[in-house]
Design a protein around this motif. Structure first.
Motif, short mmCIF file in Angstrom:
data_model
loop_
_atom_site.label_atom_id
_atom_site.label_comp_id
_atom_site.label_asym_id
_atom_site.label_seq_id
_atom_site.Cartn_x
_atom_site.Cartn_y
_atom_site.Cartn_z
N LYS A 192 35.80 40.81 32.74
CA LYS A 192 36.35 39.46 32.75
C LYS A 192 36.52 38.98 31.32
O LYS A 192 35.66 39.23 30.47
CB LYS A 192 35.38 38.57 33.52
CG LYS A 192 35.78 37.16 33.74
CD LYS A 192 34.76 36.49 34.65
CE LYS A 192 35.04 35.01 34.80
NZ LYS A 192 34.78 34.29 33.54
N ARG B 65 34.13 36.01 42.45
CA ARG B 65 35.49 36.13 42.98
C ARG B 65 36.25 37.21 42.23
O ARG B 65 36.37 37.16 41.00
CB ARG B 65 36.19 34.78 42.86
CG ARG B 65 35.51 33.69 43.67
CD ARG B 65 36.03 32.32 43.30
NE ARG B 65 35.66 31.96 41.94
CZ ARG B 65 35.99 30.81 41.37
NH1 ARG B 65 36.70 29.92 42.05
NH2 ARG B 65 35.62 30.53 40.14
N ASP B 66 36.82 38.14 42.99
CA ASP B 66 37.46 39.27 42.32
C ASP B 66 38.68 38.86 41.52
O ASP B 66 39.00 39.50 40.51
CB ASP B 66 37.80 40.38 43.34
CG ASP B 66 38.70 39.92 44.47
OD1 ASP B 66 38.98 40.75 45.36
OD2 ASP B 66 39.11 38.74 44.48
N HIS B 67 39.37 37.81 41.92
CA HIS B 67 40.57 37.42 41.19
C HIS B 67 40.26 36.85 39.81
O HIS B 67 41.17 36.64 39.00
CB HIS B 67 41.40 36.42 42.01
CG HIS B 67 40.73 35.10 42.22
ND1 HIS B 67 40.05 34.79 43.37
CD2 HIS B 67 40.65 34.00 41.43
CE1 HIS B 67 39.58 33.56 43.29
NE2 HIS B 67 39.91 33.06 42.12
N GLU B 68 38.99 36.58 39.54
CA GLU B 68 38.60 36.08 38.22
C GLU B 68 38.48 37.21 37.18
O GLU B 68 38.33 36.93 36.00
CB GLU B 68 37.26 35.34 38.31
CG GLU B 68 37.35 34.01 39.05
CD GLU B 68 38.16 32.99 38.26
OE1 GLU B 68 38.10 33.00 37.03
OE2 GLU B 68 38.88 32.20 38.90
N TYR B 69 38.55 38.44 37.63
CA TYR B 69 38.40 39.57 36.71
C TYR B 69 39.77 40.08 36.27
O TYR B 69 40.72 40.10 37.06
CB TYR B 69 37.58 40.68 37.37
CG TYR B 69 36.14 40.26 37.52
CD1 TYR B 69 35.74 39.44 38.58
CD2 TYR B 69 35.18 40.63 36.60
CE1 TYR B 69 34.42 39.02 38.70
CE2 TYR B 69 33.86 40.22 36.71
CZ TYR B 69 33.50 39.40 37.77
OH TYR B 69 32.21 38.97 37.88
N ASP B 70 39.83 40.49 35.03
CA ASP B 70 41.11 40.81 34.41
C ASP B 70 41.39 42.31 34.34
O ASP B 70 42.56 42.71 34.23
CB ASP B 70 41.14 40.21 33.00
CG ASP B 70 40.94 38.71 33.02
OD1 ASP B 70 39.83 38.26 32.69
OD2 ASP B 70 41.90 38.00 33.39
N TRP C 98 40.22 46.36 35.75
CA TRP C 98 39.56 47.11 36.81
C TRP C 98 39.56 48.59 36.51
O TRP C 98 40.51 49.13 35.92
CB TRP C 98 40.27 46.86 38.14
CG TRP C 98 40.09 45.47 38.64
CD1 TRP C 98 40.81 44.37 38.26
CD2 TRP C 98 39.11 45.02 39.57
NE1 TRP C 98 40.34 43.25 38.92
CE2 TRP C 98 39.30 43.62 39.74
CE3 TRP C 98 38.10 45.64 40.31
CZ2 TRP C 98 38.51 42.86 40.59
CZ3 TRP C 98 37.33 44.89 41.16
CH2 TRP C 98 37.53 43.50 41.29
N GLU D 293 37.87 44.41 53.52
CA GLU D 293 38.25 43.77 52.27
C GLU D 293 37.27 44.15 51.16
O GLU D 293 36.13 44.54 51.42
CB GLU D 293 38.28 42.26 52.45
CG GLU D 293 39.38 41.77 53.40
CD GLU D 293 39.46 40.27 53.44
OE1 GLU D 293 40.40 39.76 54.07
OE2 GLU D 293 38.60 39.60 52.84
#
Length: 124
Positions: A99, A107-112, A114, A44
């Motif tokens: 972000k 937490r990766d889902h907090e970034y907008d 990539w 992951e």
């Protein structure tokens, strides 16, 4: 919209160093916290570290603490990851992320946004 482009990956022997760069465009850079993540084959995505918008707050994962250093140059819209004392287990694709907001997060889902990633391979 923010565009992120990583560079600086490559092949290095264990104990060596690399410096990754993440060039950003499309948004006021200093208002965005930035993070580094990595993903090894079959694993992951893993948090590496983050830096706040103005570079005041920096946090690194225990696995890289003391070996990796995160920095940013807001005048150049660029973030860096200096990696020293590299180990084979550091082999992964390294991603930078941005972000919406000045404070980082693990937490990766907090970034907008990539980047496309850059490969780092450490040989033993």
């Amino acid at each position: 919209q923010v565009q992120l482009v990583e560079s600086g990956g490559g092949l290095v022997q264990a104990g060596g160093s690399l410096r990754l760069s993440c060039a950003a465009s499309g948004r006021t850079f200093s208002s965005s916290a930035m993070g580094w993540f990595r993903q090894a084959p079959g694993k992951e995505r893993e948090f590496v570290g983050y830096i706040s918008g103005r570079g005041i707050y920096i946090y690194s994962a225990d696995s890289v603490k003391g070996r990796f250093t995160i920095s940013r140059d807001n005048a150049k819209n660029t973030m860096y990851l200096q990696m020293n004392s590299l180990k084979p287990e550091d082999t992964a694709v390294y991603y930078c992320a941005a972000k919406n907001g000045p404070y980082g997060d693990r937490r990766d889902h907090e970034y907008d946004y990539w980047g496309q990633g850059t490969q780092v391979t450490v040989s033993s």
